[in-house]
Design a protein around this motif. Sequence first.
Motif, mmCIF file in Angstrom:
data_model
loop_
_atom_site.group_PDB
_atom_site.id
_atom_site.type_symbol
_atom_site.label_atom_id
_atom_site.label_comp_id
_atom_site.label_asym_id
_atom_site.label_seq_id
_atom_site.Cartn_x
_atom_site.Cartn_y
_atom_site.Cartn_z
ATOM 1 N N GLU A 399 0.815 -1.213 0.000
ATOM 2 C CA GLU A 399 0.000 0.000 0.000
ATOM 3 C C GLU A 399 0.850 1.264 0.000
ATOM 4 O O GLU A 399 0.444 2.289 -0.539
ATOM 5 C CB GLU A 399 -0.932 0.003 1.212
ATOM 6 C CG GLU A 399 -2.024 -1.052 1.158
ATOM 7 C CD GLU A 399 -2.955 -0.949 2.342
ATOM 8 O OE1 GLU A 399 -2.751 -0.043 3.180
ATOM 9 O OE2 GLU A 399 -3.891 -1.769 2.437
ATOM 10 N N LEU A 403 0.618 4.701 -2.332
ATOM 11 C CA LEU A 403 0.580 6.030 -1.722
ATOM 12 C C LEU A 403 1.672 6.931 -2.298
ATOM 13 O O LEU A 403 1.415 8.082 -2.684
ATOM 14 C CB LEU A 403 0.743 5.904 -0.207
ATOM 15 C CG LEU A 403 0.950 7.214 0.570
ATOM 16 C CD1 LEU A 403 -0.254 8.123 0.414
ATOM 17 C CD2 LEU A 403 1.220 6.930 2.039
ATOM 18 N N GLN A 406 0.988 7.971 -5.911
ATOM 19 C CA GLN A 406 -0.083 8.955 -5.997
ATOM 20 C C GLN A 406 0.415 10.323 -5.540
ATOM 21 O O GLN A 406 0.053 11.357 -6.121
ATOM 22 C CB GLN A 406 -1.275 8.502 -5.146
ATOM 23 C CG GLN A 406 -2.577 9.204 -5.485
ATOM 24 C CD GLN A 406 -3.084 8.839 -6.861
ATOM 25 O OE1 GLN A 406 -2.761 7.789 -7.397
ATOM 26 N NE2 GLN A 406 -3.862 9.724 -7.460
ATOM 27 N N ASP A 459 -6.074 11.318 -4.161
ATOM 28 C CA ASP A 459 -7.171 10.396 -4.471
ATOM 29 C C ASP A 459 -7.041 9.123 -3.647
ATOM 30 O O ASP A 459 -5.955 8.571 -3.494
ATOM 31 C CB ASP A 459 -7.148 10.024 -5.958
ATOM 32 C CG ASP A 459 -7.634 11.158 -6.841
ATOM 33 O OD1 ASP A 459 -8.364 12.021 -6.336
ATOM 34 O OD2 ASP A 459 -7.272 11.185 -8.028
ATOM 35 N N ASP A 460 -8.161 8.684 -3.124
ATOM 36 C CA ASP A 460 -8.214 7.414 -2.388
ATOM 37 C C ASP A 460 -9.636 6.875 -2.522
ATOM 38 O O ASP A 460 -10.565 7.332 -1.858
ATOM 39 C CB ASP A 460 -7.863 7.626 -0.913
ATOM 40 C CG ASP A 460 -7.785 6.311 -0.154
ATOM 41 O OD1 ASP A 460 -8.140 5.271 -0.740
ATOM 42 O OD2 ASP A 460 -7.365 6.323 1.016
ATOM 43 N N TYR A 461 -9.813 5.889 -3.422
ATOM 44 C CA TYR A 461 -11.152 5.388 -3.705
ATOM 45 C C TYR A 461 -11.708 4.529 -2.576
ATOM 46 O O TYR A 461 -12.870 4.122 -2.619
ATOM 47 C CB TYR A 461 -11.132 4.611 -5.021
ATOM 48 C CG TYR A 461 -10.784 5.502 -6.190
ATOM 49 C CD1 TYR A 461 -11.694 6.455 -6.634
ATOM 50 C CD2 TYR A 461 -9.557 5.408 -6.826
ATOM 51 C CE1 TYR A 461 -11.389 7.299 -7.687
ATOM 52 C CE2 TYR A 461 -9.239 6.252 -7.886
ATOM 53 C CZ TYR A 461 -10.155 7.186 -8.313
ATOM 54 O OH TYR A 461 -9.855 8.028 -9.352
ATOM 55 N N ASN A 462 -10.885 4.239 -1.572
ATOM 56 C CA ASN A 462 -11.371 3.514 -0.408
ATOM 57 C C ASN A 462 -11.913 4.458 0.653
ATOM 58 O O ASN A 462 -12.475 4.017 1.649
ATOM 59 C CB ASN A 462 -10.242 2.658 0.186
ATOM 60 C CG ASN A 462 -9.815 1.550 -0.757
ATOM 61 O OD1 ASN A 462 -10.645 0.928 -1.405
ATOM 62 N ND2 ASN A 462 -8.508 1.313 -0.836
ATOM 63 N N HIS A 463 -11.724 5.753 0.448
ATOM 64 C CA HIS A 463 -12.183 6.748 1.413
ATOM 65 C C HIS A 463 -13.613 7.162 1.074
ATOM 66 O O HIS A 463 -14.059 7.054 -0.068
ATOM 67 C CB HIS A 463 -11.249 7.967 1.385
ATOM 68 C CG HIS A 463 -11.298 8.786 2.623
ATOM 69 N ND1 HIS A 463 -12.191 9.819 2.771
ATOM 70 C CD2 HIS A 463 -10.577 8.732 3.768
ATOM 71 C CE1 HIS A 463 -12.006 10.379 3.957
ATOM 72 N NE2 HIS A 463 -11.037 9.737 4.588
ATOM 73 N N TYR A 466 -13.573 9.842 -1.485
ATOM 74 C CA TYR A 466 -12.558 9.539 -2.502
ATOM 75 C C TYR A 466 -11.314 10.412 -2.400
ATOM 76 O O TYR A 466 -10.518 10.481 -3.332
ATOM 77 C CB TYR A 466 -13.155 9.672 -3.925
ATOM 78 C CG TYR A 466 -14.327 8.770 -4.143
ATOM 79 C CD1 TYR A 466 -14.175 7.394 -4.202
ATOM 80 C CD2 TYR A 466 -15.610 9.305 -4.272
ATOM 81 C CE1 TYR A 466 -15.275 6.561 -4.384
ATOM 82 C CE2 TYR A 466 -16.710 8.486 -4.455
ATOM 83 C CZ TYR A 466 -16.533 7.112 -4.513
ATOM 84 O OH TYR A 466 -17.614 6.298 -4.691
ATOM 85 N N ARG A 467 -11.136 11.089 -1.294
ATOM 86 C CA ARG A 467 -9.924 11.871 -1.046
ATOM 87 C C ARG A 467 -9.461 11.599 0.383
ATOM 88 O O ARG A 467 -10.265 11.272 1.252
ATOM 89 C CB ARG A 467 -10.157 13.383 -1.201
ATOM 90 C CG ARG A 467 -10.609 13.826 -2.568
ATOM 91 C CD ARG A 467 -9.512 13.754 -3.592
ATOM 92 N NE ARG A 467 -8.444 14.708 -3.341
ATOM 93 C CZ ARG A 467 -7.367 14.828 -4.126
ATOM 94 N NH1 ARG A 467 -7.224 14.029 -5.179
ATOM 95 N NH2 ARG A 467 -6.422 15.700 -3.853
ATOM 96 N N ARG A 468 -8.147 11.708 0.613
ATOM 97 C CA ARG A 468 -7.628 11.538 1.959
ATOM 98 C C ARG A 468 -6.501 12.522 2.184
ATOM 99 O O ARG A 468 -5.776 12.906 1.260
ATOM 100 C CB ARG A 468 -7.119 10.123 2.172
ATOM 101 C CG ARG A 468 -6.039 9.685 1.205
ATOM 102 C CD ARG A 468 -5.254 8.498 1.696
ATOM 103 N NE ARG A 468 -4.339 8.861 2.773
ATOM 104 C CZ ARG A 468 -3.433 8.040 3.284
ATOM 105 N NH1 ARG A 468 -3.340 6.808 2.840
ATOM 106 N NH2 ARG A 468 -2.633 8.434 4.243
#
Length: 558
Positions: A399, A403, A406, A459-463, A466-468
């Motif tokens: 992971e 990170l 990105q 961008d974080d599609y698990n959030h 979709y942002r973190r």
Amino acid sequence: MEPRDHNYYEANAADINLADITSSKHNAQLLRRLCDGDLRSCAKELTLGRVGGWATHFHIGEGDDLGWLGYFIGNSEYLRVLNIHYLPEDERGEQRIDAFMDGLARNQSIRTLCLNGLGDYGSIALLRALGNLTQLEQFVIHNNNLDPTGCSALGTLLQSGFSKLEMLHLQFINIDGDGVPALASGLRSIGPSLKTLGLPDNSIGNEGLSTLVAALESCTSLERLDLSHNDFSLAAVGLRTLSDWLQTVVLNLDGLYLQGCAINDEGLQALAEGAVNHCKDLDLSANPLMASGLRVLSTSLQSESCCVESLFFGWMNIGDDIAEVLSRGLVGNKTLRCLHLRVECEDEEAFAITPVGWNAFSIALCDTSSVNNTYLSNHTVQELWHDSHDFDEDEDIDESVVLYLQLNKEHPEHAARCKILMKHTHLDMTPLLQWELKFLPLAVGWFERAKSCTTLSIDDYNHTDYRRRILQESEEAFQSRVLTSVYEFVRGMPKKVLERRNELALVAAYDHKIAMVEEENQRIRNEKKRLREDVQERDRKIAKLEEENKRLRESWSH
């Protein structure tokens, strides 16, 4: 069919019934558009083939007079793109083809010409007839297996004055052997204008490659060279020649494509230096490369003269050994943006990289062993796979790698500072003491520039949205880090430095600032304590009033 010259067509063009010289209503309408200059309404493009149906497709049938078709194409002032996918080669075919060529040869508007799947006679006749189309800018021949006569005609055509030709793409025409020398002669004539040269799937080997490279010396404007799917398994000498050419000519290619060329480790070692230092896109997909050969490429990536931005390794089933070699090449590289370890297609295998290999990439992107090593990590690579790649659940990708990639992609100017703040909660200032107080303003300036990292997100599609946030740290916590680091730096200075008056003043100023901040923090803490006491006192008074109200209600009820 009676022989007819250009004067015949000129004399009869006004009275000809288009239905009489075509096999369908659709074909007649296309000829009418050619006559009227109405091809502007259909993208100025015409395709000749066996299959009709599309608006710009002329379906060549038994009733189509190719002499008239060639005449109308030759007279057109608006036609820009002509695709020829079929010409009849039956008993009357050669006469019909010759009549068509007489008209086509007069055209002065066509800029792009594509030939696909023609027979021997049609291919050679076309190549001999096109000498007058000096306005051509793009010329494509696909799936036409040229014999020595055809290759000779191609070379003669290219030497006839294609001074404006910018793109030449020859695929599946089997030009190795006699064809490459003929092509090489033509390239020397069109070289100065040529920007894109594509020669994939042509069985070119070592000797052919060396002959071709010798002709490329005249291609001083070349931007893209595609030699994919030729056999360079025994072409180390030819690849060395290609590398030497790249290093001697005054140009950098936008793209060098060598997909599926059977290049082995010896061939890659011969090619690496020139390719990496003079190509923006380098495609080495589907080649049997091993870690030993890639070490040379990895070393070239670390060179200051490296200019490659995208590097492709699809269809290679890359494992940990190659991952570790490639990750070492990322350290110190400042140009590479995309390192594609796989491509986006259905038949591409899943990653063979285990956590060991991903850890190597993680360290290359963010070496946490020290602040300095984190700073020297790679902050430019943004992709290790295709952007739209969906990972299978069994693909154990680190992971942290996702990170860091990105972060490099969305905030390249802040990537180094963000990684330092993420991985080093306490910044040890001791190594900086050797610079004495000269470094203090630089340290303070660095923290000022790093302050924006506390507000950045990716961008974080698990959030949920979709942002973190990159840093899970408040502005107050960041400010505390700054003050702690500056305080440690000042207090760690050697005593002899403090003897200098101007530096004592600087230290005093920061000591005073720290004292003021500490005093303000104490005042805030006292104020919070007072407010808590006031709240508690208010709650006691409210409770007392409620008891008094209760007592009064009870007394009134009696």
